[in-house]
Motif scaffolding. Sequence first.
Motif, PDB file in Angstrom:
ATOM      1  N   ALA A 176      37.202-115.310  34.576  1.00 36.57           N
ATOM      2  CA  ALA A 176      36.519-115.078  35.685  1.00 36.57           C
ATOM      3  C   ALA A 176      36.034-116.467  36.640  1.00 36.57           C
ATOM      4  N   VAL A 177      36.963-117.741  35.880  1.00 35.98           N
ATOM      5  CA  VAL A 177      36.493-118.717  36.751  1.00 35.98           C
ATOM      6  C   VAL A 177      37.954-119.839  36.584  1.00 35.98           C
ATOM      7  N   VAL A 178      38.492-120.560  37.002  1.00 35.07           N
ATOM      8  CA  VAL A 178      39.732-121.586  37.604  1.00 35.07           C
ATOM      9  C   VAL A 178      38.905-122.464  38.126  1.00 35.07           C
ATOM     10  N   ASN A 179      38.946-123.608  37.105  1.00 35.23           N
ATOM     11  CA  ASN A 179      37.613-124.532  37.625  1.00 35.23           C
ATOM     12  C   ASN A 179      38.999-125.713  38.332  1.00 35.23           C
ATOM     13  N   GLY A 180      40.000-126.158  37.001  1.00 33.25           N
ATOM     14  CA  GLY A 180      41.201-127.123  37.020  1.00 33.25           C
ATOM     15  C   GLY A 180      42.021-126.619  35.771  1.00 33.25           C
ATOM     16  N   PRO A 181      42.750-127.765  35.640  1.00 31.78           N
ATOM     17  CA  PRO A 181      43.834-127.526  34.883  1.00 31.78           C
ATOM     18  C   PRO A 181      44.027-127.109  33.841  1.00 31.78           C
ATOM     19  N   GLY A 182      42.449-127.124  33.142  1.00 35.98           N
ATOM     20  CA  GLY A 182      42.421-127.641  31.582  1.00 35.98           C
ATOM     21  C   GLY A 182      40.660-126.608  31.552  1.00 35.98           C
ATOM     22  N   ALA A 183      39.877-126.097  32.564  1.00 38.28           N
ATOM     23  CA  ALA A 183      39.254-125.581  32.234  1.00 38.28           C
ATOM     24  C   ALA A 183      39.002-124.082  33.302  1.00 38.28           C
ATOM     25  N   VAL A 184      38.549-123.193  32.456  1.00 37.18           N
ATOM     26  CA  VAL A 184      38.215-122.049  32.556  1.00 37.18           C
ATOM     27  C   VAL A 184      37.551-121.240  31.914  1.00 37.18           C
ATOM     28  N   VAL A 185      36.791-119.915  32.740  1.00 37.61           N
ATOM     29  CA  VAL A 185      35.920-119.256  31.564  1.00 37.61           C
ATOM     30  C   VAL A 185      36.263-117.708  31.924  1.00 37.61           C
ATOM     31  N   VAL A 186      35.771-117.653  30.798  1.00 32.77           N
ATOM     32  CA  VAL A 186      36.065-115.598  31.033  1.00 32.77           C
ATOM     33  C   VAL A 186      34.940-114.939  30.577  1.00 32.77           C
ATOM     34  N   ALA A 187      35.445-114.279  31.204  1.00 34.33           N
ATOM     35  CA  ALA A 187      34.233-112.602  30.955  1.00 34.33           C
ATOM     36  C   ALA A 187      34.760-111.334  30.308  1.00 34.33           C
ATOM     37  N   GLY A 188      33.430-110.536  29.511  1.00 34.23           N
ATOM     38  CA  GLY A 188      33.614-109.914  29.165  1.00 34.23           C
ATOM     39  C   GLY A 188      32.495-109.217  27.381  1.00 34.23           C
ATOM     40  N   PRO A 189      32.507-108.587  26.772  1.00 35.26           N
ATOM     41  CA  PRO A 189      32.401-108.342  25.866  1.00 35.26           C
ATOM     42  C   PRO A 189      31.443-108.973  25.089  1.00 35.26           C
ATOM     43  N   VAL A 190      30.581-109.537  24.881  1.00 38.37           N
ATOM     44  CA  VAL A 190      30.007-110.048  23.179  1.00 38.37           C
ATOM     45  C   VAL A 190      30.651-110.129  22.351  1.00 38.37           C
ATOM     46  N   GLU A 191      31.341-109.472  21.597  1.00 37.19           N
ATOM     47  CA  GLU A 191      31.804-108.918  20.498  1.00 37.19           C
ATOM     48  C   GLU A 191      33.648-109.592  20.411  1.00 37.19           C
ATOM     49  N   GLU A 192      34.053-109.273  21.844  1.00 37.29           N
ATOM     50  CA  GLU A 192      35.067-110.464  22.185  1.00 37.29           C
ATOM     51  C   GLU A 192      35.567-111.385  22.092  1.00 37.29           C
ATOM     52  N   LEU A 193      33.984-111.369  22.781  1.00 38.97           N
ATOM     53  CA  LEU A 193      34.192-112.921  23.429  1.00 38.97           C
ATOM     54  C   LEU A 193      34.066-113.486  21.978  1.00 38.97           C
ATOM     55  N   ASP A 194      33.217-113.419  20.282  1.00 42.78           N
ATOM     56  CA  ASP A 194      33.673-113.843  19.628  1.00 42.78           C
ATOM     57  C   ASP A 194      34.096-114.258  18.867  1.00 42.78           C
ATOM     58  N   ALA A 195      35.687-113.313  18.353  1.00 45.88           N
ATOM     59  CA  ALA A 195      36.636-112.944  18.667  1.00 45.88           C
ATOM     60  C   ALA A 195      37.968-113.734  19.730  1.00 45.88           C
ATOM     61  N   LEU A 196      37.826-114.226  20.667  1.00 51.44           N
ATOM     62  CA  LEU A 196      38.499-115.350  21.513  1.00 51.44           C
ATOM     63  C   LEU A 196      37.983-116.171  21.236  1.00 51.44           C
ATOM     64  N   ILE A 197      36.357-116.820  20.222  1.00 49.39           N
ATOM     65  CA  ILE A 197      36.123-118.291  19.789  1.00 49.39           C
ATOM     66  C   ILE A 197      36.710-118.268  18.315  1.00 49.39           C
ATOM     67  N   ALA A 198      36.599-116.928  17.662  1.00 48.71           N
ATOM     68  CA  ALA A 198      37.382-117.052  15.994  1.00 48.71           C
ATOM     69  C   ALA A 198      39.108-117.850  16.728  1.00 48.71           C
ATOM     70  N   ARG A 199      39.714-117.338  17.509  1.00 48.02           N
ATOM     71  CA  ARG A 199      40.279-117.319  17.801  1.00 48.02           C
ATOM     72  C   ARG A 199      41.131-118.860  18.317  1.00 48.02           C
ATOM     73  N   CYS A 200      40.196-119.304  19.005  1.00 42.98           N
ATOM     74  CA  CYS A 200      40.600-120.804  19.492  1.00 42.98           C
ATOM     75  C   CYS A 200      40.867-121.664  18.736  1.00 42.98           C
ATOM     76  N   GLU A 201      39.121-121.506  17.743  1.00 42.28           N
ATOM     77  CA  GLU A 201      38.683-122.141  16.277  1.00 42.28           C
ATOM     78  C   GLU A 201      40.021-122.556  15.338  1.00 42.28           C
ATOM     79  N   GLU A 202      40.616-121.462  15.392  1.00 43.55           N
ATOM     80  CA  GLU A 202      41.800-121.258  14.863  1.00 43.55           C
ATOM     81  C   GLU A 202      43.118-122.467  15.116  1.00 43.55           C
ATOM     82  N   ARG A 203      43.050-122.374  16.958  1.00 46.85           N
ATOM     83  CA  ARG A 203      44.390-122.721  17.710  1.00 46.85           C
ATOM     84  C   ARG A 203      43.958-124.822  17.446  1.00 46.85           C
ATOM     85  N   GLU A 204      42.728-125.050  17.128  1.00 44.31           N
ATOM     86  CA  GLU A 204      41.783-126.264  17.552  1.00 44.31           C
ATOM     87  C   GLU A 204      41.689-126.081  18.957  1.00 44.31           C
ATOM     88  N   VAL A 205      41.595-125.158  19.668  1.00 50.21           N
ATOM     89  CA  VAL A 205      40.943-125.443  21.251  1.00 50.21           C
ATOM     90  C   VAL A 205      39.517-125.272  20.922  1.00 50.21           C
TER      91      VAL A 205
END
Length: 337
Positions: free
Chosen positions: A68-97
């Motif tokens: 949804a948004v590209v603010n800078g080289p390491g600052a991005v915002v994404v948009a979509g259904p809440v359930e799939e966003l929760d899955a993305l957050i879990a995926r990021c936590e696994e990768r320490e992102v």
Amino acid sequence: PAAVVGHSQGEIAAAVVAGGLSLDDGARVVALRSRAIAGELAGKGGMVAVSLPVDAVRELLPENVSVAVVNGPGAVVVAGPVEELDALIARCEEREVRARKVPVDYASHSAYVELIEAQVLADLAELGPVTSPVPMYSSVSGERIDTSTLDAGYWYRNLRQTVEFEQATRALAADGFTAFVEVSPHPVLTMAVQDTLGEDTVATGTLRRNEGGMDRFLLSAAELFVRGVPVRWDGLFAGRVSGRVSLPTYAFQRRRFWPEPSLVAGDVAAAGLVSAEHPLLGAVVAVPGSGTVVLTSRLSLRAQPWLRDHAVHGTVLFPGTGFVELAVRGADAVGAG
């Protein structure tokens, strides 16, 4: 301002400041578009900020989540259904992102916005944009734009398409702009600007959270001033007694009272120790009753400046042959061949 750039809804304010939209038209875009969002999009989807480059973010996205948004080289915002966003957050936590939810209840700059396309185009059909005297850079196209094109279709695309703020920032820099002021109640984009253009870029806010008064505003102006940006202080001091303040009549004098460390080893024998008689070691101490011998010294670039010659990628490392030399001298101290 010399030029303006807006971020998502902030583009409406930028267009008014530049002179591309009248104040009435700007208010109309804010009110009518927000009404459409509240009526149709509220409660549908969400947004998540991810601290990764956009290409790396795309590799992690579930099927129905989009950038949804590209603010800078390491600052991005994404948009979509809440359930799939929760899955993305879990995926990021696994990768320490680092990933966090944005406090909104709809998925701006995503396919959800298509639900209000017809309403937005109809509500804003009577806008009368004109070419502005101040250059405006678009975070929809990522480049300078003729503000006479800011019609209803543009303000729909502004809400539907990805916010290309990083691209717009680079376009401004390419055209010679070097100082960025984020006019907002709290700076959220200054770090993204500096990450995009480098620490030498001047980027500051105006106000801060819980610091909404004139003191904070003037401090921000002073931050610009000391970085070489011209500030018209005459408006601030108009009607006040002002003038140059006399400096002391004597030159500024400084004396240092901190002791400087000696570069020459002291007389270790005076402290009851035995000299190691070695360029890398200072003293030899026999530990009573244990048969242990301790050899001590301090290694530094002040005392042994030649150590500076052994550096890897800018970091000085004590050479391996030096460790061997210390081991040999230690063996000598205990009679080992």
